[in-house]
Design a protein around this motif. Structure first.
Motif, mmCIF file in Angstrom:
data_model
loop_
_atom_site.group_PDB
_atom_site.id
_atom_site.type_symbol
_atom_site.label_atom_id
_atom_site.label_comp_id
_atom_site.label_asym_id
_atom_site.label_seq_id
_atom_site.Cartn_x
_atom_site.Cartn_y
_atom_site.Cartn_z
ATOM 1 N N LEU A 316 0.852 -1.194 0.000
ATOM 2 C CA LEU A 316 0.000 0.000 0.000
ATOM 3 C C LEU A 316 0.882 1.236 0.000
ATOM 4 C CD1 LEU A 316 -2.797 1.445 0.558
ATOM 5 C CD2 LEU A 316 -2.265 1.151 2.987
ATOM 6 N N TRP A 318 0.868 5.028 0.915
ATOM 7 C CA TRP A 318 0.065 5.946 1.731
ATOM 8 C C TRP A 318 0.959 7.067 2.244
ATOM 9 C CZ3 TRP A 318 0.342 7.302 6.964
ATOM 10 C CH2 TRP A 318 -0.757 8.010 7.477
ATOM 11 N N SER A 319 0.627 8.285 1.879
ATOM 12 C CA SER A 319 1.379 9.461 2.320
ATOM 13 C C SER A 319 2.871 9.341 2.032
ATOM 14 C CB SER A 319 1.154 9.720 3.820
ATOM 15 O OG SER A 319 -0.160 10.173 4.038
ATOM 16 N N SER A 350 7.889 13.453 0.670
ATOM 17 C CA SER A 350 6.508 13.091 1.008
ATOM 18 C C SER A 350 6.211 13.427 2.473
ATOM 19 C CB SER A 350 6.297 11.600 0.773
ATOM 20 O OG SER A 350 7.036 10.836 1.720
ATOM 21 N N SER A 352 5.395 11.423 4.759
ATOM 22 C CA SER A 352 6.005 10.406 5.621
ATOM 23 C C SER A 352 7.451 10.760 5.946
ATOM 24 C CB SER A 352 5.935 9.042 4.948
ATOM 25 O OG SER A 352 4.606 8.592 4.863
ATOM 26 N N LEU A 378 -6.198 0.524 6.755
ATOM 27 C CA LEU A 378 -7.045 1.215 5.772
ATOM 28 C C LEU A 378 -8.333 1.708 6.408
ATOM 29 C CD1 LEU A 378 -6.568 -1.100 2.663
ATOM 30 C CD2 LEU A 378 -5.906 1.301 2.844
ATOM 31 N N THR A 381 -7.737 4.841 8.567
ATOM 32 C CA THR A 381 -7.349 6.076 7.860
ATOM 33 C C THR A 381 -8.351 6.489 6.789
ATOM 34 O OG1 THR A 381 -6.011 4.769 6.308
ATOM 35 C CG2 THR A 381 -4.891 5.674 8.249
ATOM 36 N N LEU A 408 -1.464 15.032 6.822
ATOM 37 C CA LEU A 408 -1.777 14.502 5.495
ATOM 38 C C LEU A 408 -1.737 15.608 4.441
ATOM 39 C CD1 LEU A 408 -4.749 12.066 6.207
ATOM 40 C CD2 LEU A 408 -2.331 11.563 5.993
ATOM 41 N N LEU A 410 -2.984 15.273 0.696
ATOM 42 C CA LEU A 410 -3.538 14.377 -0.317
ATOM 43 C C LEU A 410 -3.243 14.830 -1.742
ATOM 44 C CD1 LEU A 410 -6.961 13.501 1.346
ATOM 45 C CD2 LEU A 410 -4.719 12.442 1.642
#
Length: 411
Positions: A316, A318-319, A350, A352, A378, A381, A408, A410
């Motif tokens: 996955l 993510w961020s 990013s 993260s 998932l 979040t 975050l 997006l």
């Protein structure tokens, strides 16, 4: 065989790999390679025959414990290209045996030379900085004379394959990835491909322990009595050794039964002095081990659990973090439970990376909600919006617990 890795899952040490493959079933299009060529399951495979025909391939399986993988191709795509299945000749090799080293150069030329077995021994491969596949519990073949290449086989004078000449991933100076070549006995290759040829799935059961060898003299110093030493010596008079538990896999049945430092004297009442003997006993699903612990003999029934052979097949993004289920290497090498969501990588620039999420950490909760797996993560979040701050409970490889607040973005 060329292999490109788009996502660095499972601690993989690079993005592009190449090595020699051995066709073990020309009709089904099965090719055996080492796991320094195909280290993970998520990647793109290209197979070139004789430097002239290139076709796509796919990963069939990765051996859970040994440096072997199987990829496949569609035989119809190579037309009448003259290929045939290699003949595996499983037999024990010893120092002084004469063999032919047949290898492939980087320019895809086949070269060979006569050589001799220098020794058959278990290499000492250090733990990698990032948990990833590492060969263990295997005795490998080294040669007196070698040729530069990207892999091949050790063969007899009639072309029968005695071993795969494979590249092994290790850790070099300064913790950087490195590699070396050695032979993997054909017996291990035959175990891997025989069920595939018969149309059956490959099933591998593991005791969940890493072992090391020691001399009988060293074993006596740890409390091995003369009678037990005599039985081990009669069983293996040439090598005169014993096996000791070096490391245990977290969450395995063996971790509940065995202890680091245990001497393994027998499996199902038969003396054992080699990794291979223990592996064969483990394939029965359950084995009774005779163990010497602190000078006292104990009899333990240990269950060997089936290990999935497909590798990590889900990740996955993510961020800017690449997330996956914790790899098996985490439990094998660090003794950590395979719980939480594992941070396999982070992207530069990013959220993260900006907010301090690090590779190899495990996310165990989001805003106080436990995240034992990817689905739970998932769910936790799913309702977050752009600009929201998310509190992540994390654990490091050293077991330290911390909290990272990530904002975050997006976009």
């Amino acid at each position: 065989v060329e292999f490109d890795v788009p996502f660095r899952i499972d601690g993989v040490q690079g993005g592009a790999f190449a090595g020699a493959g051995l066709i073990v079933d020309a009709e089904a299009g099965l090719v055996v390679v080492d796991r320094d060529t195909v280290p993970v399951s998520l990647g793109d495979v290209r197979i070139t025959f004789g430097g002239s025909v290139e076709v796509p391939g796919r990963v069939v399986l990765l051996h859970p414990d040994h440096n072997l993988a199987v990829v496949s191709y569609d035989p119809s795509l190579i037309g009448d290209t003259p290929v045939r299945s290699a003949k595996l000749r499983p037999r024990s090799l010893a120092a002084g045996d004469e063999v032919w080293l047949v290898t492939l150069t980087r320019g895809q030329q086949v070269v060979s030379r006569e050589s001799q077995v220098a020794r058959v021994s278990a290499p000492s491969i250090p733990l990698p900085h990032l948990p990833r596949f590492r060969e263990s519990n295997a005795e490998l073949i080294s040669l007196t004379e070698k040729i530069e290449g990207i892999g091949g086989v050790l063969a007899d004078d009639k072309g029968g394959v005695l071993a795969i000449w494979a590249s092994f991933s290790t850790t070099g100076v300064g913790g950087k990835p490195d590699s070396f070549f050695a032979g993997i006995p054909a017996e291990l290759v035959e175990d891997l491909v025989a069920p595939l040829r018969a149309g059956r799935p490959f099933v591998w059961r593991s005791l969940g322990a890493e072992f090391e060898t020691m001399t009988l003299a060293a074993a006596r110093a740890r409390g091995l009595d003369p009678e037990a030493a005599r039985r081990l010596e009669e069983h293996d008079p040439r090598r005169r050794r014993a096996l000791m538990v070096k490391r245990l896999t977290a969450g395995s049945p063996a971790a509940e039964q065995l202890r680091v430092g245990d001497l393994i004297l027998a499996a199902d009442d038969e003396p054992v002095t080699s990794f291979r003997e223990l592996e064969k006993a483990a394939q029965n699903g359950e084995t009774q081990l005779t163990v010497l612990r602190n000078g006292v003999v104990q009899f333990l029934t240990v269950t060997a659990v089936p290990i999935e052979d497909g590798g990590t097949d889900r990740a996955l993004l993510w961020s800017g973090a690449l997330l996956q289920a914790p790899p098996r290497a985490l439990a094998q090498q660090r003794g950590l439970p395979r719980q939480g969501v594992y941070v396999a990588d982070t992207r530069r620039g990013s959220p993260s990376e900006r907010d301090g999420l690090r590779r190899t950490w495990r996310i165990t909760a989001v805003d106080g909600r436990p995240t034992p797996d990817l689905d739970a993560f998932l769910s936790a979040t799913a309702e977050k919006d752009d600009g929201d701050s998310v509190r992540l409970r994390v654990e490091s490889l050293e077991g330290k617990v911390g909290v990272v607040t990530l904002e975050l973005d997006l976009h």
